[in-house]
Scaffold this motif. Structure first.
Motif, PDB file in Angstrom:
ATOM      1  N   LEU A   1       0.728  -1.087  -0.052  1.00 16.81           N
ATOM      2  CA  LEU A   1      -0.509  -0.442  -0.341  1.00 16.81           C
ATOM      3  C   LEU A   1       0.692   1.457  -0.729  1.00 16.81           C
ATOM      4  O   LEU A   1       2.017   1.186   0.643  1.00 16.81           O
ATOM      5  N   LYS A   2       0.195   2.631  -0.985  1.00 14.21           N
ATOM      6  CA  LYS A   2       1.261   2.759  -0.638  1.00 14.21           C
ATOM      7  C   LYS A   2      -0.038   4.782  -0.211  1.00 14.21           C
ATOM      8  O   LYS A   2      -1.078   4.411  -0.756  1.00 14.21           O
ATOM      9  N   PRO A   3       1.233   5.342   0.155  1.00 12.36           N
ATOM     10  CA  PRO A   3      -0.169   6.769   0.951  1.00 12.36           C
ATOM     11  C   PRO A   3      -0.850   7.617  -0.512  1.00 12.36           C
ATOM     12  O   PRO A   3      -2.457   7.833   0.263  1.00 12.36           O
ATOM     13  N   GLU A   4      -0.638   6.881  -1.917  1.00  7.02           N
ATOM     14  CA  GLU A   4      -1.805   7.648  -2.799  1.00  7.02           C
ATOM     15  C   GLU A   4      -2.760   6.380  -2.655  1.00  7.02           C
ATOM     16  O   GLU A   4      -4.092   6.809  -3.173  1.00  7.02           O
ATOM     17  N   ASP A   5      -3.139   5.213  -1.918  1.00  6.86           N
ATOM     18  CA  ASP A   5      -4.001   4.949  -1.851  1.00  6.86           C
ATOM     19  C   ASP A   5      -5.610   5.554  -1.084  1.00  6.86           C
ATOM     20  O   ASP A   5      -6.563   4.794  -0.479  1.00  6.86           O
ATOM     21  N   THR A   6      -4.622   5.690   0.056  1.00  7.65           N
ATOM     22  CA  THR A   6      -6.101   6.370   0.840  1.00  7.65           C
ATOM     23  C   THR A   6      -7.169   6.924   0.167  1.00  7.65           C
ATOM     24  O   THR A   6      -7.717   7.612  -0.423  1.00  7.65           O
ATOM     25  N   ALA A   7      -8.092   6.100   0.678  1.00  9.93           N
ATOM     26  CA  ALA A   7      -9.186   6.751   0.156  1.00  9.93           C
ATOM     27  C   ALA A   7     -10.784   5.476   0.723  1.00  9.93           C
ATOM     28  O   ALA A   7     -10.131   5.198   1.757  1.00  9.93           O
ATOM     29  N   VAL A   8     -11.759   6.655   0.797  1.00  6.53           N
ATOM     30  CA  VAL A   8     -12.999   5.708   1.167  1.00  6.53           C
ATOM     31  C   VAL A   8     -13.315   4.326  -0.317  1.00  6.53           C
ATOM     32  O   VAL A   8     -13.243   5.021  -1.491  1.00  6.53           O
ATOM     33  N   TYR A   9     -13.434   3.289   0.017  1.00  2.00           N
ATOM     34  CA  TYR A   9     -13.007   1.674  -0.866  1.00  2.00           C
ATOM     35  C   TYR A   9     -14.753   1.167  -0.886  1.00  2.00           C
ATOM     36  O   TYR A   9     -15.642   1.610   0.277  1.00  2.00           O
ATOM     37  N   TYR A  10     -15.667   1.607  -2.184  1.00  2.45           N
ATOM     38  CA  TYR A  10     -16.669   0.810  -1.855  1.00  2.45           C
ATOM     39  C   TYR A  10     -16.744  -0.449  -2.973  1.00  2.45           C
ATOM     40  O   TYR A  10     -16.092  -0.283  -3.950  1.00  2.45           O
ATOM     41  N   CYS A  11     -17.777  -0.653  -2.731  1.00  5.64           N
ATOM     42  CA  CYS A  11     -18.364  -2.336  -3.935  1.00  5.64           C
ATOM     43  C   CYS A  11     -19.213  -1.794  -3.984  1.00  5.64           C
ATOM     44  O   CYS A  11     -20.161  -1.150  -3.647  1.00  5.64           O
ATOM     45  N   ALA A  12     -19.186  -2.814  -5.445  1.00  6.87           N
ATOM     46  CA  ALA A  12     -21.159  -2.423  -6.717  1.00  6.87           C
ATOM     47  C   ALA A  12     -21.232  -3.256  -6.770  1.00  6.87           C
ATOM     48  O   ALA A  12     -20.106  -4.323  -6.809  1.00  6.87           O
ATOM     49  N   ALA A  13     -22.485  -3.739  -7.176  1.00  2.23           N
ATOM     50  CA  ALA A  13     -22.928  -4.882  -7.851  1.00  2.23           C
ATOM     51  C   ALA A  13     -23.426  -4.640  -9.180  1.00  2.23           C
ATOM     52  O   ALA A  13     -24.476  -3.298  -9.129  1.00  2.23           O
ATOM     53  N   SER A  14     -23.460  -5.602 -10.539  1.00  2.95           N
ATOM     54  CA  SER A  14     -23.986  -4.322 -11.454  1.00  2.95           C
ATOM     55  C   SER A  14     -24.817  -6.207 -11.753  1.00  2.95           C
ATOM     56  O   SER A  14     -23.717  -6.875 -11.968  1.00  2.95           O
ATOM     57  N   SER A  15     -25.797  -5.892 -12.669  1.00  2.00           N
ATOM     58  CA  SER A  15     -26.355  -6.811 -13.394  1.00  2.00           C
ATOM     59  C   SER A  15     -25.716  -7.315 -14.974  1.00  2.00           C
ATOM     60  O   SER A  15     -26.413  -8.611 -15.518  1.00  2.00           O
ATOM     61  N   VAL A  16     -24.447  -6.274 -15.314  1.00  2.08           N
ATOM     62  CA  VAL A  16     -24.330  -6.472 -16.849  1.00  2.08           C
ATOM     63  C   VAL A  16     -23.096  -7.907 -16.394  1.00  2.08           C
ATOM     64  O   VAL A  16     -22.361  -7.361 -15.547  1.00  2.08           O
ATOM     65  N   PRO A  17     -22.949  -9.067 -16.949  1.00  3.95           N
ATOM     66  CA  PRO A  17     -22.136  -9.453 -17.129  1.00  3.95           C
ATOM     67  C   PRO A  17     -20.797  -9.470 -17.103  1.00  3.95           C
ATOM     68  O   PRO A  17     -20.936 -10.187 -18.545  1.00  3.95           O
ATOM     69  N   VAL A  18     -20.712  -8.145 -17.000  1.00  6.09           N
ATOM     70  CA  VAL A  18     -18.979  -7.801 -18.255  1.00  6.09           C
ATOM     71  C   VAL A  18     -18.772  -6.638 -17.289  1.00  6.09           C
ATOM     72  O   VAL A  18     -18.778  -6.402 -16.430  1.00  6.09           O
ATOM     73  N   ALA A  19     -17.290  -7.313 -17.361  1.00  4.70           N
ATOM     74  CA  ALA A  19     -15.767  -6.979 -16.041  1.00  4.70           C
ATOM     75  C   ALA A  19     -15.624  -4.942 -16.268  1.00  4.70           C
ATOM     76  O   ALA A  19     -14.984  -5.452 -17.845  1.00  4.70           O
ATOM     77  N   THR A  20     -16.302  -4.835 -16.203  1.00  5.95           N
ATOM     78  CA  THR A  20     -16.215  -2.954 -16.126  1.00  5.95           C
ATOM     79  C   THR A  20     -16.054  -2.057 -14.774  1.00  5.95           C
ATOM     80  O   THR A  20     -16.078  -2.355 -14.031  1.00  5.95           O
ATOM     81  N   LEU A  21     -14.978  -1.041 -14.896  1.00  3.64           N
ATOM     82  CA  LEU A  21     -14.352   0.152 -13.671  1.00  3.64           C
ATOM     83  C   LEU A  21     -15.422   0.871 -14.242  1.00  3.64           C
ATOM     84  O   LEU A  21     -15.776   2.433 -13.745  1.00  3.64           O
TER      85      LEU A  21
END
Length: 124
Positions: free
Chosen positions: A86-106
Motif C-alpha cells: 500500500l502507498k499513501p496515494e491509496d488512501t480513500a474511502v473504498y466502496y464495493c458495488a454490484a452490477s447485473s451486467v455480466p461484463v467486467a467494467t470499471l
C-alpha cells in the motif's frame, strides 16, 4: 432488501496490507459483476478492480495492478480485495458495488447497488 456491506478498512503504513470484504445480503453475489471503487477527498471516484459474474474476467486499474487482487467466496456470498504494498496515494474511502451486467467494467454507471464504504488510510 439488497445490501452490500464493506469491512476491513483501517490505518496502515506504506508497504503494508489490508483485505477488504464486501458481504451481500438479499441477493447472490455470484450472479453479479462486482466492482471495487475508491474516492479520495477532492477527487473523483475511481474504479479499482472488478470481477465479472461469469467469473471469467477480472480488471484492475493501472494504479493497482500487481498489488491488489480481487476474489470471491461464493459460499460466504462475499467478495474480497486484497491490497498489498500500500502507498499513501491509496488512501480513500473504498466502496464495493454490484452490477447485473455480466461484463467486467470499471465504469461506475453500470453498477446498480453500492455499499456504504470503508476508509483506508496509508500514512507515513
Amino acid at each position: 432488501q439488497l445490501q452490500l456491506v464493506e469491512s476491513g478498512g483501517g490505518l496502515v503504513q506504506p508497504g503494508g496490507s489490508l483485505r477488504l470484504s464486501c458481504a451481500a445480503s438479499g441477493f447472490t453475489l455470484d450472479h453479479y459483476t462486482i466492482g471495487w471503487f475508491r474516492q479520495a477527498p477532492g477527487k473523483e471516484r475511481e474504479g479499482v478492480s472488478c470481477s465479472s459474474s461469469s467469473g471469467g474476467s477480472t480488471v484492475y486499474a493501472d494504479s493497482v495492478k500487481g498489488r491488489f487482487t480481487i476474489s470471491r467466496d461464493n459460499a460466504k456470498n462475499t467478495v474480497y480485495l486484497q491490497m498489498n504494498s500500500l502507498k499513501p496515494e491509496d488512501t480513500a474511502v473504498y466502496y464495493c458495488a454490484a452490477s447485473s451486467v455480466p461484463v467486467a467494467t470499471l465504469e461506475g454507471g453500470w453498477y446498480d447497488y453500492w455499499g456504504q464504504g470503508t476508509q483506508v488510510t496509508v500514512f507515513s
